[in-house]
Design an enzyme around this catalytic site. Structure first.
Site, PDB file in Angstrom:
ATOM      1  N   GLN A 100      40.355  47.855  41.256  1.00 24.73           N
ATOM      2  CA  GLN A 100      41.294  47.102  40.412  1.00 24.73           C
ATOM      3  C   GLN A 100      42.732  47.234  40.884  1.00 24.73           C
ATOM      4  O   GLN A 100      43.560  46.380  40.560  1.00 24.73           O
ATOM      5  CB  GLN A 100      41.184  47.563  38.951  1.00 24.73           C
ATOM      6  CG  GLN A 100      39.878  47.186  38.282  1.00 24.73           C
ATOM      7  CD  GLN A 100      39.719  45.678  38.071  1.00 24.73           C
ATOM      8  OE1 GLN A 100      40.670  44.902  38.151  1.00 24.73           O
ATOM      9  NE2 GLN A 100      38.492  45.247  37.790  1.00 24.73           N
ATOM     10  N   SER A 146      36.800  45.954  46.610  1.00 22.78           N
ATOM     11  CA  SER A 146      35.935  44.797  46.365  1.00 22.78           C
ATOM     12  C   SER A 146      36.751  43.526  46.590  1.00 22.78           C
ATOM     13  O   SER A 146      37.853  43.389  46.048  1.00 22.78           O
ATOM     14  CB  SER A 146      35.421  44.844  44.919  1.00 22.78           C
ATOM     15  OG  SER A 146      34.745  43.646  44.608  1.00 22.78           O
ATOM     16  N   ALA A 147      36.199  42.594  47.379  1.00 24.46           N
ATOM     17  CA  ALA A 147      36.977  41.406  47.771  1.00 24.46           C
ATOM     18  C   ALA A 147      37.269  40.469  46.602  1.00 24.46           C
ATOM     19  O   ALA A 147      38.356  39.897  46.508  1.00 24.46           O
ATOM     20  CB  ALA A 147      36.234  40.645  48.868  1.00 24.46           C
ATOM     21  N   HIS A 148      36.301  40.314  45.682  1.00 26.56           N
ATOM     22  CA  HIS A 148      36.492  39.255  44.677  1.00 26.56           C
ATOM     23  C   HIS A 148      37.538  39.584  43.622  1.00 26.56           C
ATOM     24  O   HIS A 148      37.934  38.722  42.835  1.00 26.56           O
ATOM     25  CB  HIS A 148      35.161  38.848  44.029  1.00 26.56           C
ATOM     26  CG  HIS A 148      34.579  39.816  43.051  1.00 26.56           C
ATOM     27  ND1 HIS A 148      34.609  39.598  41.699  1.00 26.56           N
ATOM     28  CD2 HIS A 148      33.929  40.983  43.229  1.00 26.56           C
ATOM     29  CE1 HIS A 148      33.995  40.602  41.085  1.00 26.56           C
ATOM     30  NE2 HIS A 148      33.571  41.452  41.991  1.00 26.56           N
ATOM     31  N   ASN A 173      39.831  49.390  34.886  1.00 26.49           N
ATOM     32  CA  ASN A 173      39.567  47.957  34.741  1.00 26.49           C
ATOM     33  C   ASN A 173      39.803  47.436  33.328  1.00 26.49           C
ATOM     34  O   ASN A 173      40.089  46.258  33.136  1.00 26.49           O
ATOM     35  CB  ASN A 173      38.139  47.628  35.194  1.00 26.49           C
ATOM     36  CG  ASN A 173      37.115  48.615  34.697  1.00 26.49           C
ATOM     37  OD1 ASN A 173      37.238  49.816  34.897  1.00 26.49           O
ATOM     38  ND2 ASN A 173      36.085  48.116  34.027  1.00 26.49           N
ATOM     39  N   CYS A 216      31.508  43.633  30.122  1.00 22.16           N
ATOM     40  CA  CYS A 216      30.187  43.145  29.771  1.00 22.16           C
ATOM     41  C   CYS A 216      29.435  42.806  31.036  1.00 22.16           C
ATOM     42  O   CYS A 216      30.001  42.396  32.029  1.00 22.16           O
ATOM     43  CB  CYS A 216      30.258  41.953  28.846  1.00 22.16           C
ATOM     44  SG  CYS A 216      30.727  40.452  29.635  1.00 22.16           S
ATOM     45  N   GLY A 274      32.060  46.480  45.302  1.00 29.09           N
ATOM     46  CA  GLY A 274      32.478  47.755  44.743  1.00 29.09           C
ATOM     47  C   GLY A 274      31.304  48.610  44.285  1.00 29.09           C
ATOM     48  O   GLY A 274      31.313  49.836  44.430  1.00 29.09           O
TER      49      GLY A 274
HETATM   50  N1  PLP Z   1      34.828  49.374  40.144  1.00 30.47           N
HETATM   51  C1  PLP Z   1      35.662  48.809  39.259  1.00 30.47           C
HETATM   52  C2  PLP Z   1      36.820  49.591  38.734  1.00 30.47           C
HETATM   53  C3  PLP Z   1      35.426  47.497  38.823  1.00 30.47           C
HETATM   54  O1  PLP Z   1      36.257  46.946  37.925  1.00 30.47           O
HETATM   55  C4  PLP Z   1      34.316  46.801  39.339  1.00 30.47           C
HETATM   56  C5  PLP Z   1      34.008  45.441  38.863  1.00 30.47           C
HETATM   57  O2  PLP Z   1      34.281  45.068  37.748  1.00 30.47           O
HETATM   58  C6  PLP Z   1      33.496  47.434  40.281  1.00 30.47           C
HETATM   59  C7  PLP Z   1      33.785  48.727  40.652  1.00 30.47           C
HETATM   60  C8  PLP Z   1      32.303  46.741  40.866  1.00 30.47           C
HETATM   61  O3  PLP Z   1      32.696  45.862  41.873  1.00 30.47           O
HETATM   62  P1  PLP Z   1      31.723  44.684  42.365  1.00 30.47           P
HETATM   63  O4  PLP Z   1      31.748  43.620  41.319  1.00 30.47           O
HETATM   64  O5  PLP Z   1      32.324  44.215  43.660  1.00 30.47           O
HETATM   65  O6  PLP Z   1      30.377  45.280  42.563  1.00 30.47           O
END
Ligand code: PLP
Length: 381
Positions: free
Chosen positions: A168, A188-190, A140, A313, A71
């Site tokens: 999210q 984002s995959a995870h 998030n 965090c 992401g």
């Molecule tokens: N955008 C949002 C809303 C997120 O919650 C996160 C991760 O917490 C990210 C972007 C970043 O994603 P990544 O961990 O795959 O870099």
């Protein structure tokens, strides 16, 4: 104490077994997807299948899916390589949006966590040709879901393009890029049961996006470098399961609602943030009056319950939440907010563990305790 109740799904979700299997199978693939021989073609077929799954997740075209490292890279790429002369981003975006450029103009949100559409209209009226409006689908920290389709139509009418960080939201609520009317989407995959270290930018037909990694023709020339086939295979498998399992989210919302009810019953002064409007099914941001978020996170950890401080965090450091600050939450109260987040594997027993731990802690340290009030103040400082 081993983790008995994992309630931090918005930080990362467990790897789905189907994703692990797909990655294991992809490890046995020999070829480079760019090679023309049979081994290369087999690798390319696996990559294309994953790309198709990701496109299907968001109702986009496979040709618009650019695999990236996650992401954070997706957000940086869109903000920096889409040719936007100005970027208007909501105050509650992830830091990978807010810090992607030095010239970002911040759009305020209301107390309920929704973008202030009046402020957006006023800014667009001052001219937004070639600007990019960046608004996330779901937050998030609070789970609040933004009216992205409405935002997109306002932005387009003013000549701006629209980016939506759906990291999210994807896998938790339906995401349809065309219905949202956005030009760029971040995934984002995870967060949906795939591996960390892969994500995607999905680009709508005709939306410009220059190369940001040069030196090879991969990803239609936008992001050079041999593709991460193993991670892409895991991403594709996770997406397939996430789409099939969307119906499961109603059950997750019921568990979240029970947690919310019982925590409020145990600590009636507790505040829930971002709950006035539409919200993700598994997210709850709640304060325990008088008890610093770090104290709660540590106490719950000792009880085998994993939650986050309301503030995201990074590197183990907890910073005051820019999301709650943007919603006008008093910093001392914001410093007592935790994020409880659930997912497809969450069960009632997870809720019970948290509720029991919360009751115990709030009885011991709750609002009446001068000591914890001092703690909270120290965090806010
Ligand atoms: N955008 C949002 C809303 C997120 O919650 C996160 C991760 O917490 C990210 C972007 C970043 O994603 P990544 O961990 O795959 O870099």
């Amino acid at each position: 104490m081993p983790i008995a109740a994992y309630l931090d799904w918005n930080a990362t979700a467990p790897l789905r077994p189907a994703a692990a299997q797909a990655m294991s199978a992809a490890m046995a693939i020999l070829g480079n997807p760019s090679s023309v021989h049979a081994a290369g073609r087999a690798a390319k077929a696996t990559l294309d299948a994953a790309r198709d799954e990701v496109a299907r997740l968001v109702g986009g075209d496979s040709s618009g899916v650019v695999f990236v490292s996650g992401g954070t890279e997706a957000n940086n790429a869109v903000l920096r390589a889409s040719g936007a002369t100005a970027v208007l981003a909501s105050a509650i975006e992830h830091t990978s949006v807010l810090d992607a450029r030095d010239d970002i103009e911040i759009l305020p949100v209301r107390e309920d966590g929704m973008l202030d559409l009046g402020a957006l209209r006023a800014r667009l009226a001052r001219g937004a040709e070639r600007a990019l409006v960046s608004v996330m689908l779901a937050n998030n920290e609070t789970g609040a879901i933004q009216p992205v389709a409405e935002i997109a139509s306002l932005a387009h009418a003013a000549g701006a393009r629209v980016h939506c960080d759906a990291v999210q939201a994807a896998g938790k609520i339906p995401v349809d890029m065309r219905a949202l009317g956005v030009d760029y989407l971040t995934l984002s995959a995870h967060k949906l049961g795939g591996p960390a270290g892969i994500g995607a930018v999905v680009v709508a037909p005709g939306a410009p996006l220059d190369a940001w990694l040069r030196g090879g023709g991969q990803e239609r020339g936008r992001r050079a470098g041999t593709e991460n086939l193993i991670a892409a295979a895991g991403f594709g498998a996770a997406v397939r399961e996430a789409v099939a399992g969307l119906g499961e989210m109603a059950r997750v919302a019921e568990i979240r609602d029970r947690i919310e009810r019982e925590l409020l019953a145990a600590a009636p002064d507790a505040l829930v943030f971002g709950a006035a409007g539409p919200r993700l099914p598994g997210t709850l941001c709640i304060s325990m009056p008088g008890v610093a978020a770090q104290t709660q996170v540590m106490a719950f950890d000792l009880a085998g319950v994993a939650v986050s401080a309301g503030a995201a965090c990074s590197s183990g450091k907890i910073k005051a939440s820019h999301v709650l600050a943007a919603m006008g939450v008093d910093p001392q109260i914001a410093a007592t907010a935790i994020r409880v987040s659930l997912g497809w594997g969450s069960v009632e027993a997870d809720a019970e563990r948290l509720i029991t731990a919360w009751r115990g802690l709030s009885e011991r340290l709750g609002a009446s305790s001068a000591q914890s009030a001092v703690l909270a103040a120290a965090v806010a400082a």
